[in-house]
Every structure is written in structure tokens, then in C-alpha cells.
Design a protein around this motif. Structure first.
Motif, PDB file in Angstrom:
ATOM      1  N   ILE A  80       0.948  -1.226  -0.208  1.00 40.14           N
ATOM      2  CA  ILE A  80      -0.040  -0.024  -0.170  1.00 40.14           C
ATOM      3  C   ILE A  80       0.780   1.418   0.016  1.00 40.14           C
ATOM      4  N   VAL A  81       2.029   1.253   0.849  1.00 39.37           N
ATOM      5  CA  VAL A  81       2.789   2.416   0.812  1.00 39.37           C
ATOM      6  C   VAL A  81       3.431   2.687  -0.374  1.00 39.37           C
ATOM      7  N   LYS A  82       4.013   1.733  -0.922  1.00 45.38           N
ATOM      8  CA  LYS A  82       4.737   1.840  -2.255  1.00 45.38           C
ATOM      9  C   LYS A  82       3.807   2.131  -3.441  1.00 45.38           C
ATOM     10  N   ILE A  83       2.498   1.629  -3.506  1.00 52.45           N
ATOM     11  CA  ILE A  83       1.584   1.953  -4.528  1.00 52.45           C
ATOM     12  C   ILE A  83       1.335   3.444  -4.311  1.00 52.45           C
ATOM     13  N   SER A  84       0.690   3.744  -3.015  1.00 48.10           N
ATOM     14  CA  SER A  84       0.558   5.329  -2.783  1.00 48.10           C
ATOM     15  C   SER A  84       1.514   6.440  -2.978  1.00 48.10           C
ATOM     16  N   GLU A  85       2.806   5.852  -2.792  1.00 49.35           N
ATOM     17  CA  GLU A  85       3.828   6.832  -3.210  1.00 49.35           C
ATOM     18  C   GLU A  85       3.985   6.785  -4.761  1.00 49.35           C
ATOM     19  N   MET A  86       4.013   5.897  -5.382  1.00 46.19           N
ATOM     20  CA  MET A  86       3.873   5.664  -6.743  1.00 46.19           C
ATOM     21  C   MET A  86       3.267   6.896  -7.355  1.00 46.19           C
ATOM     22  N   ILE A  87       1.689   6.614  -6.929  1.00 43.93           N
ATOM     23  CA  ILE A  87       0.701   7.616  -7.269  1.00 43.93           C
ATOM     24  C   ILE A  87       0.957   8.969  -7.115  1.00 43.93           C
ATOM     25  N   ASP A  88       1.511   9.255  -5.979  1.00 43.42           N
ATOM     26  CA  ASP A  88       2.016  10.796  -5.508  1.00 43.42           C
ATOM     27  C   ASP A  88       3.034  11.316  -6.558  1.00 43.42           C
ATOM     28  N   ARG A  89       3.940  10.415  -6.901  1.00 40.21           N
ATOM     29  CA  ARG A  89       5.140  10.682  -7.721  1.00 40.21           C
ATOM     30  C   ARG A  89       4.588  10.972  -9.271  1.00 40.21           C
ATOM     31  N   GLU A  90       3.553  10.301  -9.524  1.00 38.93           N
ATOM     32  CA  GLU A  90       2.999  10.542 -11.040  1.00 38.93           C
ATOM     33  C   GLU A  90       2.139  11.724 -11.094  1.00 38.93           C
ATOM     34  N   GLY A  91       2.028  12.506  -9.852  1.00 36.43           N
ATOM     35  CA  GLY A  91       1.378  13.794  -9.848  1.00 36.43           C
ATOM     36  C   GLY A  91      -0.096  13.552 -10.205  1.00 36.43           C
ATOM     37  N   ALA A  92      -0.720  12.419  -9.589  1.00 37.73           N
ATOM     38  CA  ALA A  92      -2.292  12.270  -9.601  1.00 37.73           C
ATOM     39  C   ALA A  92      -2.893  13.348  -8.932  1.00 37.73           C
ATOM     40  N   HIS A  93      -4.359  13.609  -9.178  1.00 37.46           N
ATOM     41  CA  HIS A  93      -4.810  14.842  -8.562  1.00 37.46           C
ATOM     42  C   HIS A  93      -5.030  14.146  -6.911  1.00 37.46           C
ATOM     43  N   GLY A  94      -5.464  15.291  -5.914  1.00 31.79           N
ATOM     44  CA  GLY A  94      -5.353  14.772  -4.723  1.00 31.79           C
ATOM     45  C   GLY A  94      -6.410  13.886  -4.015  1.00 31.79           C
ATOM     46  N   ASP A  95      -7.432  13.777  -4.819  1.00 34.02           N
ATOM     47  CA  ASP A  95      -8.419  12.972  -4.477  1.00 34.02           C
ATOM     48  C   ASP A  95      -8.418  11.584  -4.871  1.00 34.02           C
ATOM     49  N   LEU A  96      -7.535  11.123  -5.730  1.00 34.80           N
ATOM     50  CA  LEU A  96      -7.434   9.923  -6.394  1.00 34.80           C
ATOM     51  C   LEU A  96      -7.239   8.725  -5.063  1.00 34.80           C
ATOM     52  N   GLN A  97      -8.096   7.830  -5.030  1.00 35.67           N
ATOM     53  CA  GLN A  97      -8.301   7.114  -3.823  1.00 35.67           C
ATOM     54  C   GLN A  97      -7.390   5.581  -4.606  1.00 35.67           C
ATOM     55  N   LEU A  98      -6.813   4.889  -3.308  1.00 29.35           N
ATOM     56  CA  LEU A  98      -6.495   3.831  -3.654  1.00 29.35           C
ATOM     57  C   LEU A  98      -7.310   2.598  -2.829  1.00 29.35           C
ATOM     58  N   TRP A  99      -7.793   1.689  -3.697  1.00 26.94           N
ATOM     59  CA  TRP A  99      -8.608   0.620  -3.320  1.00 26.94           C
ATOM     60  C   TRP A  99      -7.786  -0.546  -3.284  1.00 26.94           C
ATOM     61  N   ALA A 100      -7.863  -1.580  -2.429  1.00 22.49           N
ATOM     62  CA  ALA A 100      -7.290  -2.698  -2.347  1.00 22.49           C
ATOM     63  C   ALA A 100      -7.970  -4.164  -2.165  1.00 22.49           C
ATOM     64  N   MET A 101      -7.539  -4.874  -3.370  1.00 20.82           N
ATOM     65  CA  MET A 101      -8.333  -6.236  -3.271  1.00 20.82           C
ATOM     66  C   MET A 101      -7.810  -7.063  -2.047  1.00 20.82           C
ATOM     67  N   ILE A 102      -8.501  -7.616  -1.225  1.00 18.58           N
ATOM     68  CA  ILE A 102      -8.300  -8.576  -0.247  1.00 18.58           C
ATOM     69  C   ILE A 102      -8.785  -9.990  -0.760  1.00 18.58           C
ATOM     70  N   GLU A 103      -7.445 -10.686  -1.298  1.00 14.70           N
ATOM     71  CA  GLU A 103      -8.011 -11.861  -1.970  1.00 14.70           C
ATOM     72  C   GLU A 103      -6.903 -12.883  -1.828  1.00 14.70           C
ATOM     73  N   MET A 104      -5.831 -12.566  -1.043  1.00 14.76           N
ATOM     74  CA  MET A 104      -4.718 -13.402  -0.763  1.00 14.76           C
ATOM     75  C   MET A 104      -4.818 -13.860   0.697  1.00 14.76           C
TER      76      MET A 104
END
Length: 292
Positions: free
Chosen positions: A106-130
Motif C-alpha cells: 500500500i505504501v509503495k503504490i500510494s507513493e507511486m501515485i504521488d510521484r505520478e502527480g495524480a490529483h489529490g482525491d485519487l483513492q487507492l482501493w485494495a483487493m483482499i484476496e490473498m
């Protein structure tokens, strides 16, 4: 970043982004959320085209107040990085990532989204399937305070495969309870897994009622025929709205000022019931606003 605890997510419909007709049809459906799928519903040789189609659809719009989320391919695939980059540049409301394992994901993906300059309200959803995600669920949920994480989506088809188990919902009860408790502890929304037999409305309705009783915010869907049932079952019912309004009014009565426990319609009512009543009305109001 906006966290959205009362965003209606009664019905969250997967639509294959590779299907142009499906993308167009989604504009007319009463689903609260449309999940444009780049993963399971798309063949490997159609992945890049599906990604491009999803981005074009999001830019062109026409989906009204529907929440628009894109399910990307898993982190260990060759498509993941470009999926994230493309969706970050779009007008999506959220990115759903499958096969999450741990809090570090989660931390890695969120930081990646931030680096890509996504708009501030772009949410991260996570599949819980493992299975490992279920074992790590509290730590995963805890990241919500410092990342873009807002929502868990249960995926029982994959979880059953990973467990080498039959598709028996009773088997997943411990995972459901752990995920919901972790989500509520750290302010994460929780959506139930899909119901595979879209030609069985009675079974689907029963599962929706059970999911709501368990505490899920809504359900992911595989077919438009499931939307109306999910919208009805996950919305506050009229009797609950009436009861909630009575509780709120009673606590506002000057005669009850400063009281922690009062009687409403013959029932002992505490401040925790007031909080529940306020949440019920907030959700009802959000549903009403979204349907205008």
C-alpha cells in the motif's frame, strides 16, 4: 485528500474496459460505482487496448455522479507500472489494485501515485484476496492514515483458489470479520465480493442482506441485473431512517440536554445510538444527493 465514509457504494459494477459497448452502457446504469476492469475481464493480448480505452472513457466522461474506479493489473505483472501511470493522468476517482499482500504494498503504490502527480482525491482501493493479506489485514488498514488507501474489496474467488478450497461462503467468515474490524478500526470502507450466479436473484438478495448485516458498505457486482437489488438492500430502509430521525430529535430536545442515556420510543438509547443514527441519515442523504 478526501476520505469518503458516506460515499454511497451500494453497487460497484465491474465492466471490462476492453468492451466499448459496456463502457457506453455504464453511462446509463444506476450503479453507485463503475469499476473499469483491466485485470480478470481482459485477455492478455487486449490489456494495452483496454487501458487506452479506459483512459479515453474517463476523459470523455458522461458518467454523471457515478464514482469511477479502474482495476489495474497486479503489481507483479508487466502491465502494472504503465497502468498506474495512465490512470494517474486520467480523471478516475480511484485505482483498485488486486492481490495486495502487505502494508508495504500500500505504501509503495500510494507513493507511486504521488510521484505520478495524480490529483489529490485519487483513492487507492485494495483487493483482499490473498491469504497473506488476511493475515496482515490490520497493518494494511493502519496505513490509511498516511496513504491514499480508502477501501477494501473482498475477492473470494481468488481467495478460494489460493486456499485450494471450495466456494463456500461460510469458510470466509473469519476473513470477513477480521477485514471489517480492521477497516472500521482505521476508517477504511469495505465492499463484499461478487456473487457469481447473476441468474439467481434470490440467492444474490440473501447474500446482500447477510453482507449488510455483517457490516459491509456495499457489494461488487458482475452484471447489471444485480444493481437494483444491491441498491435496495444496502440503502438504509425506511424504518431505520424513521428511527434514526427520532433518536436525533430526542437528543436535540432541551429536556435531554447533557444526558448520555435517554428513552426513545420505549427503548433505552445511548450516545452510541445517536452516532449510528447520524451515520444512517448521512448515508441516506448522500444516496438522495447522488440520485438527483
Amino acid at each position: 485528500m478526501i476520505k469518503t465514509p458516506f460515499q454511497p457504494r451500494r453497487s460497484c459494477l465491474y465492466m471490462p474496459a476492453s468492451n466499448a459497448r459496456a463502457l457506453e452502457k455504464a453511462k446509463t446504469l444506476a450503479a453507485d460505482t463503475i469499476i473499469l476492469d483491466l485485470e480478470d475481464a481482459v485477455a492478455p493480448d487486449a490489456k494495452i487496448g483496454a487501458r487506452d480505452a479506459a483512459c479515453v472513457a474517463l476523459v470523455e466522461g458522461g458518467y454523471g455522479q457515478r464514482e469511477m474506479v479502474v482495476r489495474v493489473n497486479a503489481m507483479d505483472t508487466s502491465w502494472f507500472t504503465d497502468d498506474i501511470k495512465s490512470i494517474c493522468a486520467s480523471k478516475a476517482d480511484g485505482i483498485l489494485v488486486p492481490k495486495i499482500h502487505n502494508a508495504a504494498d500500500i505504501v509503495k503504490i500510494s507513493e507511486m501515485i504521488d510521484r505520478e502527480g495524480a490529483h489529490g482525491d485519487l483513492q487507492l482501493w485494495a483487493m483482499i484476496e490473498m491469504p497473506i493479506a488476511v493475515l496482515n489485514i490490520a497493518r494494511i488498514a493502519e496505513t490509511a492514515s498516511a496513504t491514499r488507501l480508502t477501501t477494501f474489496v473482498m475477492g473470494f474467488n481468488d481467495l478460494a483458489k489460493e486456499m485450494r478450497a471450495e466456494q463456500d461462503r461460510a469458510l470466509f467468515t473469519p476473513a470477513i470479520a477480521q477485514t471489517i474490524m480492521a477497516g472500521r478500526a482505521f476508517g477504511v470502507n469495505i465492499l463484499d465480493s461478487v456473487y457469481n450466479d447473476f441468474k439467481d436473484p434470490e440467492g444474490f438478495e440473501q447474500e446482500c442482506r447477510q453482507a449488510k448485516a455483517f457490516g459491509f458498505d456495499g457489494k461488487t457486482l458482475i452484471h447489471p441485473a444485480q444493481i437494483d437489488i444491491a441498491n435496495r438492500e444496502f440503502a438504509p430502509h425506511e424504518d431505520k431512517i424513521t428511527e434514526a430521525m427520532a433518536i436525533i430529535a430526542a437528543f436535540k430536545d432541551p429536556a435531554n440536554a447533557g444526558k448520555g442515556v435517554i428513552t426513545v420510543n420505549g427503548k433505552m438509547t445511548e450516545l452510541l445510538h445517536l452516532q449510528q443514527a447520524e451515520e444512517t441519515i448521512a448515508l441516506a442523504d448522500a444516496i438522495a444527493a447522488a440520485s438527483q
